[in-house]
Design a protein around this motif. Structure first.
Motif, PDB file in Angstrom:
ATOM      1  N   THR A   1      -1.500   5.872   8.495  1.00  0.00           N
ATOM      2  CA  THR A   1      -2.074   7.211   8.351  1.00  0.00           C
ATOM      3  C   THR A   1      -1.159   8.076   7.483  1.00  0.00           C
ATOM      4  N   THR A   2      -1.712   9.165   7.017  1.00  0.00           N
ATOM      5  CA  THR A   2      -0.928  10.129   6.237  1.00  0.00           C
ATOM      6  C   THR A   2       0.215  10.675   7.076  1.00  0.00           C
ATOM      7  N   ASN A   3      -0.050  10.952   8.352  1.00  0.00           N
ATOM      8  CA  ASN A   3       1.004  11.467   9.242  1.00  0.00           C
ATOM      9  C   ASN A   3       2.131  10.458   9.421  1.00  0.00           C
ATOM     10  N   LYS A   4       1.784   9.189   9.587  1.00  0.00           N
ATOM     11  CA  LYS A   4       2.806   8.141   9.740  1.00  0.00           C
ATOM     12  C   LYS A   4       3.624   8.020   8.458  1.00  0.00           C
ATOM     13  N   CYS A   5       2.948   8.085   7.327  1.00  0.00           N
ATOM     14  CA  CYS A   5       3.630   8.006   6.042  1.00  0.00           C
ATOM     15  C   CYS A   5       4.609   9.175   5.884  1.00  0.00           C
ATOM     16  N   ARG A   6       4.158  10.374   6.206  1.00  0.00           N
ATOM     17  CA  ARG A   6       5.036  11.554   6.112  1.00  0.00           C
ATOM     18  C   ARG A   6       6.246  11.419   7.026  1.00  0.00           C
ATOM     19  N   SER A   7       6.003  10.959   8.234  1.00  0.00           N
ATOM     20  CA  SER A   7       7.093  10.788   9.197  1.00  0.00           C
ATOM     21  C   SER A   7       8.130   9.776   8.689  1.00  0.00           C
ATOM     22  N   MET A   8       7.647   8.654   8.189  1.00  0.00           N
ATOM     23  CA  MET A   8       8.558   7.617   7.680  1.00  0.00           C
ATOM     24  C   MET A   8       9.308   8.115   6.438  1.00  0.00           C
ATOM     25  N   ARG A   9       8.610   8.834   5.578  1.00  0.00           N
ATOM     26  CA  ARG A   9       9.247   9.352   4.371  1.00  0.00           C
ATOM     27  C   ARG A   9      10.281  10.426   4.720  1.00  0.00           C
ATOM     28  N   SER A  10      10.077  11.130   5.812  1.00  0.00           N
ATOM     29  CA  SER A  10      11.062  12.103   6.282  1.00  0.00           C
ATOM     30  C   SER A  10      12.341  11.373   6.717  1.00  0.00           C
ATOM     31  N   ASP A  11      12.170  10.249   7.420  1.00  0.00           N
ATOM     32  CA  ASP A  11      13.315   9.422   7.814  1.00  0.00           C
ATOM     33  C   ASP A  11      14.049   8.913   6.580  1.00  0.00           C
ATOM     34  N   ILE A  12      13.278   8.507   5.590  1.00  0.00           N
ATOM     35  CA  ILE A  12      13.864   7.983   4.351  1.00  0.00           C
ATOM     36  C   ILE A  12      14.639   9.084   3.629  1.00  0.00           C
ATOM     37  N   LYS A  13      14.082  10.283   3.596  1.00  0.00           N
ATOM     38  CA  LYS A  13      14.764  11.395   2.934  1.00  0.00           C
ATOM     39  C   LYS A  13      16.120  11.657   3.579  1.00  0.00           C
TER      40      LYS A  13
END
Length: 143
Positions: free
Chosen positions: A111-123
């Motif tokens: 989902t978009t929310n999961k993607c955002r969450s994972m990308r936040s971890d990556i950032k």
């Protein structure tokens, strides 16, 4: 030959025990976050379609492991030049993983929310890797 091997091994162990305790990297936030990222990637990719097992799933899992592996290998090196090089490889792997997450979202695997969450971890991980790299660069400039 046998004696030479043990002399080299003793020198290495002496270096490790004095200047670089064996598991010192485990105390770093960047290492702990990279391990968390591996677990998250394995968890989310478990639900990907079976036909992605040797494609995107494999790429994502390898990239996540590469982040932590290159971090640890870099920290084990004696020269700051080598340390920096392995951190750069780790940085490349984390950016590769970021792309894989975007592709996963585009394909409807997450989902978009999961993607955002994972990308936040990556950032967060990128910022820590960058800071560590900068500190090694500053150390080399001050020597």
């Amino acid at each position: 030959m046998f004696k030479k091997y043990f002399v080299e091994l003793f020198h290495h162990l002496s270096y490790v025990n004095q200047a670089n305790p064996f598991y010192k990297h485990e105390k770093l936030n960047v290492f702990q976050l990279s391990r968390q990222l591996i677990r998250k990637i394995y968890t989310i990719t478990a639900s990907y379609p079976k036909d992605e097992l040797h494609g995107l799933v494999s790429q994502m899992r390898r990239a996540s492991i590469s982040v932590a592996s290159n971090l640890v290998e870099g920290l084990s090196r004696r020269s700051y030049k080598e340390k920096i090089r392995f951190l750069e490889i780790s940085y490349g792997s984390i950016l590769e993983l970021d792309l894989h997450l975007l592709v996963s979202e585009d394909l409807g695997y997450i989902t978009t929310n999961k993607c955002r969450s994972m990308r936040s971890d990556i950032k967060c991980l990128v910022q820590l890797l960058s800071g560590l790299r900068r500190s090694f660069i500053n150390t080399t400039l001050n020597q």
